[in-house]
Design a protein around this motif. Structure first.
Motif, mmCIF file in Angstrom:
data_model
loop_
_atom_site.group_PDB
_atom_site.id
_atom_site.type_symbol
_atom_site.label_atom_id
_atom_site.label_comp_id
_atom_site.label_asym_id
_atom_site.label_seq_id
_atom_site.Cartn_x
_atom_site.Cartn_y
_atom_site.Cartn_z
ATOM 1 N N CYS A 2 0.812 -1.179 0.099
ATOM 2 C CA CYS A 2 -0.155 -0.027 -0.034
ATOM 3 C C CYS A 2 0.754 1.301 -0.180
ATOM 4 C CB CYS A 2 -0.797 0.013 1.323
ATOM 5 S SG CYS A 2 -2.313 -1.294 0.973
ATOM 6 N N ALA A 3 1.857 1.280 0.760
ATOM 7 C CA ALA A 3 2.821 2.537 0.761
ATOM 8 C C ALA A 3 3.349 2.502 -0.417
ATOM 9 C CB ALA A 3 3.912 2.196 1.813
ATOM 10 N N CYS A 4 3.913 1.492 -1.368
ATOM 11 C CA CYS A 4 4.384 1.783 -2.547
ATOM 12 C C CYS A 4 3.410 2.402 -3.547
ATOM 13 C CB CYS A 4 4.813 0.512 -3.120
ATOM 14 S SG CYS A 4 6.138 -0.166 -2.254
ATOM 15 N N THR A 5 2.188 1.923 -3.490
ATOM 16 C CA THR A 5 0.893 2.706 -4.300
ATOM 17 C C THR A 5 0.983 4.056 -4.032
ATOM 18 O OG1 THR A 5 -0.130 0.356 -4.322
ATOM 19 C CG2 THR A 5 -1.440 2.508 -4.815
ATOM 20 N N VAL A 6 0.957 4.273 -2.677
ATOM 21 C CA VAL A 6 0.724 5.618 -2.406
ATOM 22 C C VAL A 6 1.933 6.679 -2.726
ATOM 23 C CG1 VAL A 6 0.382 7.453 -0.348
ATOM 24 C CG2 VAL A 6 -0.882 5.459 -0.419
ATOM 25 N N LEU A 7 3.109 5.990 -2.646
ATOM 26 C CA LEU A 7 4.195 6.638 -3.207
ATOM 27 C C LEU A 7 4.460 6.884 -4.635
ATOM 28 C CD1 LEU A 7 7.008 7.956 -2.142
ATOM 29 C CD2 LEU A 7 8.083 5.698 -2.505
ATOM 30 N N SER A 8 3.783 6.116 -5.312
ATOM 31 C CA SER A 8 3.617 6.242 -6.905
ATOM 32 C C SER A 8 2.619 7.488 -7.149
ATOM 33 C CB SER A 8 3.057 4.876 -7.617
ATOM 34 O OG SER A 8 4.122 3.996 -7.336
ATOM 35 N N TYR A 9 1.423 7.357 -6.323
ATOM 36 C CA TYR A 9 0.596 8.398 -6.393
ATOM 37 C C TYR A 9 1.155 10.077 -6.245
ATOM 38 C CZ TYR A 9 -3.347 11.630 -5.555
ATOM 39 O OH TYR A 9 -4.297 12.432 -5.521
ATOM 40 N N ILE A 10 1.962 9.716 -4.915
ATOM 41 C CA ILE A 10 2.861 11.229 -4.733
ATOM 42 C C ILE A 10 3.734 11.675 -5.751
ATOM 43 C CG2 ILE A 10 4.393 12.180 -3.030
ATOM 44 C CD1 ILE A 10 3.030 10.237 -0.907
ATOM 45 N N GLU A 11 4.124 10.596 -6.462
ATOM 46 C CA GLU A 11 5.171 10.962 -7.530
ATOM 47 C C GLU A 11 4.502 11.844 -8.618
ATOM 48 O OE1 GLU A 11 7.053 7.507 -8.715
ATOM 49 O OE2 GLU A 11 8.458 7.366 -7.374
ATOM 50 N N LYS A 12 3.297 11.402 -9.000
ATOM 51 C CA LYS A 12 2.728 12.034 -9.775
ATOM 52 C C LYS A 12 1.714 13.350 -9.378
ATOM 53 C CE LYS A 12 1.602 7.712 -12.137
ATOM 54 N NZ LYS A 12 0.618 6.558 -12.390
ATOM 55 N N HIS A 13 1.589 13.552 -8.032
ATOM 56 C CA HIS A 13 0.787 14.537 -7.367
ATOM 57 C C HIS A 13 1.662 14.845 -6.494
ATOM 58 C CE1 HIS A 13 -2.341 12.188 -9.275
ATOM 59 N NE2 HIS A 13 -2.712 13.231 -9.824
ATOM 60 N N PRO A 14 2.826 15.494 -6.435
ATOM 61 C CA PRO A 14 3.529 16.033 -5.283
ATOM 62 C C PRO A 14 3.029 17.121 -4.350
ATOM 63 C CG PRO A 14 4.563 17.123 -7.362
ATOM 64 C CD PRO A 14 3.347 16.073 -7.651
ATOM 65 N N GLN A 15 1.985 17.806 -4.584
ATOM 66 C CA GLN A 15 1.263 18.681 -3.746
ATOM 67 C C GLN A 15 0.420 17.997 -2.923
ATOM 68 O OE1 GLN A 15 2.698 21.842 -3.578
ATOM 69 N NE2 GLN A 15 4.091 20.984 -5.262
ATOM 70 N N ASP A 16 -0.086 16.841 -2.955
ATOM 71 C CA ASP A 16 -1.102 16.275 -2.204
ATOM 72 C C ASP A 16 -0.725 15.863 -0.775
ATOM 73 O OD1 ASP A 16 -3.208 14.861 -1.169
ATOM 74 O OD2 ASP A 16 -3.690 13.713 -2.910
ATOM 75 N N ILE A 17 -0.763 16.830 0.135
ATOM 76 C CA ILE A 17 -0.482 16.869 1.323
ATOM 77 C C ILE A 17 -0.918 15.733 1.978
ATOM 78 C CG2 ILE A 17 -0.103 17.998 3.721
ATOM 79 C CD1 ILE A 17 1.364 19.143 1.469
ATOM 80 N N LYS A 18 -2.313 15.348 2.043
ATOM 81 C CA LYS A 18 -2.915 14.164 2.698
ATOM 82 C C LYS A 18 -2.236 12.857 2.190
ATOM 83 C CE LYS A 18 -7.014 12.120 3.705
ATOM 84 N NZ LYS A 18 -6.654 11.387 5.130
ATOM 85 N N ILE A 20 0.909 12.440 1.185
ATOM 86 C CA ILE A 20 2.174 12.586 2.004
ATOM 87 C C ILE A 20 2.305 11.799 3.535
ATOM 88 C CG2 ILE A 20 4.347 13.960 2.592
ATOM 89 C CD1 ILE A 20 3.897 15.541 -0.167
ATOM 90 N N ASN A 21 1.312 12.588 3.885
ATOM 91 C CA ASN A 21 0.867 12.300 5.388
ATOM 92 C C ASN A 21 0.405 10.743 5.697
ATOM 93 O OD1 ASN A 21 1.412 14.552 6.741
ATOM 94 N ND2 ASN A 21 -0.575 15.422 6.262
ATOM 95 N N GLU A 22 -0.312 10.179 4.730
ATOM 96 C CA GLU A 22 -0.930 8.734 4.787
ATOM 97 C C GLU A 22 0.393 8.023 4.470
ATOM 98 O OE1 GLU A 22 -3.736 7.496 5.685
ATOM 99 O OE2 GLU A 22 -4.347 9.485 6.142
ATOM 100 N N PHE A 23 1.237 8.274 3.568
ATOM 101 C CA PHE A 23 2.575 7.636 3.161
ATOM 102 C C PHE A 23 3.409 7.467 4.533
ATOM 103 C CE2 PHE A 23 7.117 7.337 2.206
ATOM 104 C CZ PHE A 23 7.032 6.142 1.634
ATOM 105 N N LEU A 24 3.533 8.781 5.101
ATOM 106 C CA LEU A 24 4.295 8.827 6.359
ATOM 107 C C LEU A 24 3.700 7.870 7.453
ATOM 108 C CD1 LEU A 24 5.369 12.400 6.403
ATOM 109 C CD2 LEU A 24 6.529 10.383 5.907
ATOM 110 N N VAL A 25 2.374 7.834 7.578
ATOM 111 C CA VAL A 25 1.903 6.752 8.700
ATOM 112 C C VAL A 25 2.223 5.575 8.085
ATOM 113 C CG1 VAL A 25 -0.291 6.255 9.535
ATOM 114 C CG2 VAL A 25 0.147 8.377 9.501
#
Length: 64
Positions: A2-18, A20-25
């Motif tokens: 799941c963390a890898c999936t969120v990280l892939s999303y963050i690469e495409k949407h680097p401004q999505d703070i939520k 980023i926070n979910e990835f850190l959790v």
């Protein structure tokens, strides 16, 4: 996974703070290992015990 999936999303949407926070959790959580010596499913407690035995193996002299 799941963390890898969120990280892939963050690469495409680097401004999505939520995201980023979910990835850190997710990145701070232990993996739950389903197979091992402990017959009830979560092997994280046993793994910590074997990796850091000095935390749990306290003698009476340690309490003085």
């Amino acid at each position: 996974m799941c963390a890898c999936t969120v990280l892939s999303y963050i690469e495409k949407h680097p401004q999505d703070i939520k995201a980023i926070n979910e990835f850190l959790v997710m990145a701070c959580k232990n993996n739950i290992l389903r197979e091992g010596e402990f017959k009830y499913g979560n092997q994280a407690a046993l793994e910590k015990y074997y990796l850091f035995p000095e935390k749990d193996n306290k003698t009476d002299s340690d309490n003085d």
